[in-house]
Design a protein around this motif. Sequence first.
Motif, PDB file in Angstrom:
ATOM      1  N   PHE A 163       0.858  -1.190   0.000  1.00 25.58           N
ATOM      2  CA  PHE A 163       0.000   0.000   0.000  1.00 25.58           C
ATOM      3  C   PHE A 163       0.884   1.227   0.000  1.00 25.58           C
ATOM      4  N   MET A 164       0.752   2.047  -1.047  1.00 27.72           N
ATOM      5  CA  MET A 164       1.524   3.276  -1.148  1.00 27.72           C
ATOM      6  C   MET A 164       0.716   4.409  -0.519  1.00 27.72           C
ATOM      7  N   ALA A 165       1.130   4.820   0.668  1.00 24.52           N
ATOM      8  CA  ALA A 165       0.438   5.896   1.366  1.00 24.52           C
ATOM      9  C   ALA A 165       1.093   7.226   1.019  1.00 24.52           C
ATOM     10  N   ALA A 166       0.276   8.265   0.944  1.00 26.03           N
ATOM     11  CA  ALA A 166       0.780   9.629   0.737  1.00 26.03           C
ATOM     12  C   ALA A 166       0.180  10.500   1.826  1.00 26.03           C
ATOM     13  N   VAL A 167       1.028  11.005   2.712  1.00 23.79           N
ATOM     14  CA  VAL A 167       0.545  11.836   3.811  1.00 23.79           C
ATOM     15  C   VAL A 167       1.107  13.252   3.666  1.00 23.79           C
ATOM     16  N   ASP A 168       0.293  14.213   4.045  1.00 22.39           N
ATOM     17  CA  ASP A 168       0.719  15.615   4.006  1.00 22.39           C
ATOM     18  C   ASP A 168       1.098  16.060   5.417  1.00 22.39           C
TER      19      ASP A 168
END
Length: 254
Positions: free
Chosen positions: A90-95
Amino acid sequence: MKALILITAFLFSNMMISATETKIMIRAKARDAKFIGTSLGGAHIIIRNKLNQRILAEGNTTGSTGNTDLIMKTPKIRGNSIADEQTGGFMAAVDIDEPTFVNIEVISPLNSKQAQAVVSTELWLIPGKHILGEGIILEIPGYIIDILKPRTHKYIALNSIKDKPFQFQANIVMMCGCVIDKGGVWNSDEIEVKGILKKDGKLVKNIDMVLVSTNLFEGSHMISSPGNYELVLYAYHEKTGNTGVDKVNYVVFE
Protein backbone atom coordinates in the motif's frame (compact mmCIF):
# COMPACT_ATOMS: atom_id res chain seq x y z
CA MET A 1 -16.73 39.73 8.97
CA LYS A 2 -15.36 39.57 5.43
CA ALA A 3 -11.92 40.49 6.72
CA LEU A 4 -12.05 37.61 9.22
CA ILE A 5 -13.03 35.15 6.50
CA LEU A 6 -10.18 36.37 4.27
CA ILE A 7 -7.64 36.06 7.08
CA THR A 8 -8.85 32.53 7.93
CA ALA A 9 -8.69 31.51 4.26
CA PHE A 10 -5.19 32.96 3.96
CA LEU A 11 -3.94 31.10 7.03
CA PHE A 12 -5.53 27.86 5.87
CA SER A 13 -4.00 28.20 2.38
CA ASN A 14 -0.58 28.81 3.93
CA MET A 15 -0.97 25.67 6.03
CA MET A 16 -1.87 23.67 2.92
CA ILE A 17 1.06 25.10 0.99
CA SER A 18 3.52 24.36 3.78
CA ALA A 19 2.40 20.73 4.09
CA THR A 20 4.64 18.39 2.10
CA GLU A 21 3.49 15.15 0.53
CA THR A 22 5.45 12.26 1.97
CA LYS A 23 5.14 8.78 0.48
CA ILE A 24 5.57 5.54 2.37
CA MET A 25 5.27 1.99 1.05
CA ILE A 26 3.79 -0.45 3.55
CA ARG A 27 3.67 -4.20 3.08
CA ALA A 28 2.20 -7.09 5.06
CA LYS A 29 4.11 -10.37 4.93
CA ALA A 30 2.97 -13.71 6.32
CA ARG A 31 5.40 -15.26 8.78
CA ASP A 32 7.54 -17.87 7.02
CA ALA A 33 5.71 -17.11 3.77
CA LYS A 34 5.01 -14.41 1.20
CA PHE A 35 3.27 -11.04 0.93
CA ILE A 36 -0.44 -10.39 1.33
CA GLY A 37 -1.90 -8.93 -1.83
CA THR A 38 -4.92 -8.80 -4.08
CA SER A 39 -5.48 -12.57 -4.34
CA LEU A 40 -6.38 -12.77 -0.63
CA GLY A 41 -8.34 -9.52 -0.52
CA GLY A 42 -5.42 -7.55 0.84
CA ALA A 43 -4.38 -6.34 4.27
CA HIS A 44 -5.89 -3.13 5.65
CA ILE A 45 -3.43 -0.38 6.52
CA ILE A 46 -4.09 2.59 8.83
CA ILE A 47 -1.54 5.34 9.50
CA ARG A 48 -2.29 7.57 12.49
CA ASN A 49 -0.64 10.61 14.00
CA LYS A 50 0.55 9.18 17.32
CA LEU A 51 -0.06 12.47 19.16
CA ASN A 52 -3.73 12.98 18.36
CA GLN A 53 -4.71 9.65 16.71
CA ARG A 54 -5.81 11.43 13.53
CA ILE A 55 -5.83 9.12 10.52
CA LEU A 56 -3.34 10.38 7.93
CA ALA A 57 -3.80 7.60 5.36
CA GLU A 58 -5.78 4.38 5.01
CA GLY A 59 -6.14 1.67 2.39
CA ASN A 60 -5.58 -1.94 1.36
CA THR A 61 -2.51 -3.70 0.01
CA THR A 62 -2.73 -4.73 -3.63
CA GLY A 63 -0.44 -6.66 -5.94
CA SER A 64 1.08 -10.13 -6.06
CA THR A 65 2.29 -12.35 -3.23
CA GLY A 66 5.82 -11.92 -4.58
CA ASN A 67 8.55 -14.12 -6.02
CA THR A 68 8.71 -17.45 -4.18
CA ASP A 69 12.36 -18.16 -4.98
CA LEU A 70 13.45 -14.66 -3.97
CA ILE A 71 11.48 -14.66 -0.72
CA MET A 72 11.78 -18.25 0.43
CA LYS A 73 14.89 -19.73 -1.18
CA THR A 74 17.43 -16.95 -1.77
CA PRO A 75 19.71 -16.13 1.20
CA LYS A 76 18.94 -12.68 2.57
CA ILE A 77 21.78 -10.20 1.97
CA ARG A 78 21.79 -6.72 3.44
CA GLY A 79 20.64 -4.18 0.88
CA ASN A 80 18.90 -6.74 -1.35
CA SER A 81 15.14 -6.39 -1.51
CA ILE A 82 12.73 -9.34 -1.35
CA ALA A 83 10.02 -7.24 -3.03
CA ASP A 84 9.69 -6.19 -6.65
CA GLU A 85 7.37 -3.77 -8.48
CA GLN A 86 4.52 -6.31 -8.58
CA THR A 87 4.73 -7.31 -4.92
CA GLY A 88 1.70 -6.46 -2.81
CA GLY A 89 1.77 -3.26 -0.82
CA PHE A 90 0.00 0.00 0.00
CA MET A 91 1.52 3.28 -1.15
CA ALA A 92 0.44 5.90 1.37
CA ALA A 93 0.78 9.63 0.74
CA VAL A 94 0.55 11.84 3.81
CA ASP A 95 0.72 15.62 4.01
CA ILE A 96 2.84 16.79 6.94
CA ASP A 97 4.58 20.09 7.65
CA GLU A 98 6.93 18.86 10.37
CA PRO A 99 8.47 15.58 11.56
CA THR A 100 5.54 13.47 12.74
CA PHE A 101 5.57 10.35 14.89
CA VAL A 102 3.08 7.87 13.46
CA ASN A 103 1.54 4.53 14.26
CA ILE A 104 1.14 2.09 11.37
CA GLU A 105 -1.47 -0.61 11.93
CA VAL A 106 -2.03 -3.64 9.69
CA ILE A 107 -5.20 -5.72 9.89
CA SER A 108 -4.87 -8.98 7.99
CA PRO A 109 -6.21 -11.06 6.39
CA LEU A 110 -8.99 -8.58 5.71
CA ASN A 111 -11.55 -11.13 4.49
CA SER A 112 -10.90 -13.99 6.93
CA LYS A 113 -12.24 -12.77 10.27
CA GLN A 114 -11.50 -15.92 12.27
CA ALA A 115 -7.81 -15.70 11.34
CA GLN A 116 -7.47 -11.92 11.47
CA ALA A 117 -4.50 -10.47 13.31
CA VAL A 118 -3.51 -6.87 14.05
CA VAL A 119 0.14 -5.85 14.10
CA SER A 120 1.62 -2.38 14.34
CA THR A 121 4.80 -0.36 14.45
CA GLU A 122 5.75 3.26 15.11
CA LEU A 123 8.21 5.57 13.41
CA TRP A 124 8.99 9.18 12.53
CA LEU A 125 7.96 10.54 9.16
CA ILE A 126 10.00 13.49 7.86
CA PRO A 127 8.30 15.87 5.38
CA GLY A 128 9.32 15.00 1.82
CA LYS A 129 11.56 12.11 2.90
CA HIS A 130 9.90 9.16 1.19
CA ILE A 131 10.16 5.55 2.36
CA LEU A 132 9.94 3.55 -0.85
CA GLY A 133 11.29 0.32 -2.38
CA GLU A 134 10.79 -2.53 0.04
CA GLY A 135 9.30 0.02 2.43
CA ILE A 136 7.99 -0.91 5.86
CA ILE A 137 7.21 -4.64 6.21
CA LEU A 138 4.99 -5.89 9.02
CA GLU A 139 4.87 -9.62 9.74
CA ILE A 140 1.54 -11.43 10.16
CA PRO A 141 1.78 -14.72 12.08
CA GLY A 142 -0.60 -17.66 11.80
CA TYR A 143 -2.65 -19.82 9.46
CA ILE A 144 -6.04 -19.32 7.84
CA ILE A 145 -8.21 -22.29 8.80
CA ASP A 146 -11.73 -22.93 7.49
CA ILE A 147 -13.62 -25.96 8.81
CA LEU A 148 -15.60 -27.36 5.89
CA LYS A 149 -17.19 -30.41 7.58
CA PRO A 150 -19.31 -30.38 9.62
CA ARG A 151 -21.06 -27.12 8.82
CA THR A 152 -21.77 -24.60 11.57
CA HIS A 153 -24.70 -25.61 13.80
CA LYS A 154 -25.65 -28.50 11.54
CA TYR A 155 -28.29 -30.89 12.96
CA ILE A 156 -27.34 -34.50 12.29
CA ALA A 157 -29.52 -37.56 12.93
CA LEU A 158 -27.63 -40.17 14.94
CA ASN A 159 -28.99 -43.06 12.87
CA SER A 160 -27.50 -41.49 9.73
CA ILE A 161 -23.93 -41.64 11.09
CA LYS A 162 -24.02 -44.54 13.54
CA ASP A 163 -21.59 -47.41 12.89
CA LYS A 164 -19.55 -45.43 10.37
CA PRO A 165 -16.78 -42.84 10.70
CA PHE A 166 -17.96 -39.23 10.95
CA GLN A 167 -15.73 -37.08 8.76
CA PHE A 168 -14.08 -33.80 9.69
CA GLN A 169 -12.58 -31.61 6.97
CA ALA A 170 -10.70 -28.32 6.94
CA ASN A 171 -8.92 -26.09 4.45
CA ILE A 172 -5.66 -24.57 5.73
CA VAL A 173 -3.42 -22.02 4.00
CA MET A 174 -0.64 -19.65 5.00
CA MET A 175 -1.61 -16.08 5.94
CA CYS A 176 -0.72 -14.97 2.41
CA GLY A 177 -2.89 -17.71 0.87
CA CYS A 178 0.18 -19.76 -0.05
CA VAL A 179 -0.50 -23.47 -0.42
CA ILE A 180 0.34 -26.24 2.02
CA ASP A 181 1.29 -29.53 0.43
CA LYS A 182 3.23 -32.69 1.15
CA GLY A 183 6.92 -32.00 0.55
CA GLY A 184 6.18 -28.48 -0.71
CA VAL A 185 7.69 -25.15 0.24
CA TRP A 186 5.15 -25.17 3.08
CA ASN A 187 5.40 -28.84 3.96
CA SER A 188 2.34 -30.45 5.55
CA ASP A 189 4.58 -33.08 7.16
CA GLU A 190 6.00 -30.34 9.42
CA ILE A 191 2.63 -28.97 10.53
CA GLU A 192 0.68 -30.56 13.36
CA VAL A 193 -3.06 -30.42 12.64
CA LYS A 194 -5.51 -31.76 15.21
CA GLY A 195 -9.13 -31.40 16.18
CA ILE A 196 -10.22 -31.19 19.81
CA LEU A 197 -13.66 -32.79 19.92
CA LYS A 198 -16.00 -32.00 22.83
CA LYS A 199 -19.50 -33.21 23.65
CA ASP A 200 -21.63 -31.17 26.05
CA GLY A 201 -18.49 -29.31 27.12
CA LYS A 202 -16.43 -32.42 27.90
CA LEU A 203 -13.45 -33.72 25.95
CA VAL A 204 -14.25 -36.71 23.74
CA LYS A 205 -11.05 -37.18 21.76
CA ASN A 206 -8.18 -35.45 19.96
CA ILE A 207 -8.63 -36.06 16.25
CA ASP A 208 -5.58 -36.48 14.01
CA MET A 209 -6.02 -34.56 10.75
CA VAL A 210 -4.02 -35.61 7.68
CA LEU A 211 -3.47 -33.97 4.32
CA VAL A 212 -5.54 -35.56 1.52
CA SER A 213 -4.91 -32.96 -1.18
CA THR A 214 -3.42 -29.46 -1.43
CA ASN A 215 -4.54 -27.44 1.62
CA LEU A 216 -7.20 -30.03 2.51
CA PHE A 217 -6.98 -31.96 5.81
CA GLU A 218 -9.31 -34.74 6.95
CA GLY A 219 -9.96 -36.81 10.06
CA SER A 220 -12.77 -38.96 11.44
CA HIS A 221 -14.35 -40.36 14.60
CA MET A 222 -17.14 -42.78 15.45
CA ILE A 223 -20.00 -40.85 17.06
CA SER A 224 -22.32 -43.07 19.08
CA SER A 225 -24.42 -40.73 21.21
CA PRO A 226 -26.47 -37.56 20.75
CA GLY A 227 -25.42 -34.21 22.18
CA ASN A 228 -24.07 -30.76 21.53
CA TYR A 229 -20.67 -31.14 19.88
CA GLU A 230 -17.84 -28.66 19.40
CA LEU A 231 -14.75 -29.10 17.23
CA VAL A 232 -11.76 -26.85 17.89
CA LEU A 233 -9.28 -27.40 15.09
CA TYR A 234 -5.72 -26.10 15.25
CA ALA A 235 -2.53 -26.03 13.19
CA TYR A 236 0.92 -25.66 14.77
CA HIS A 237 4.40 -25.36 13.25
CA GLU A 238 7.13 -25.81 15.83
CA LYS A 239 9.96 -24.26 13.78
CA THR A 240 8.25 -20.90 13.22
CA GLY A 241 5.70 -20.79 16.03
CA ASN A 242 2.89 -20.30 13.53
CA THR A 243 -0.53 -21.25 14.90
CA GLY A 244 -4.10 -21.09 13.69
CA VAL A 245 -7.53 -22.11 15.01
CA ASP A 246 -11.10 -22.47 13.80
CA LYS A 247 -14.14 -23.71 15.71
CA VAL A 248 -17.49 -25.20 14.79
CA ASN A 249 -20.52 -26.37 16.77
CA TYR A 250 -23.00 -29.00 15.62
CA VAL A 251 -25.83 -31.06 17.11
CA VAL A 252 -26.38 -34.83 16.95
CA PHE A 253 -29.95 -35.91 17.75
CA GLU A 254 -31.82 -39.19 17.99
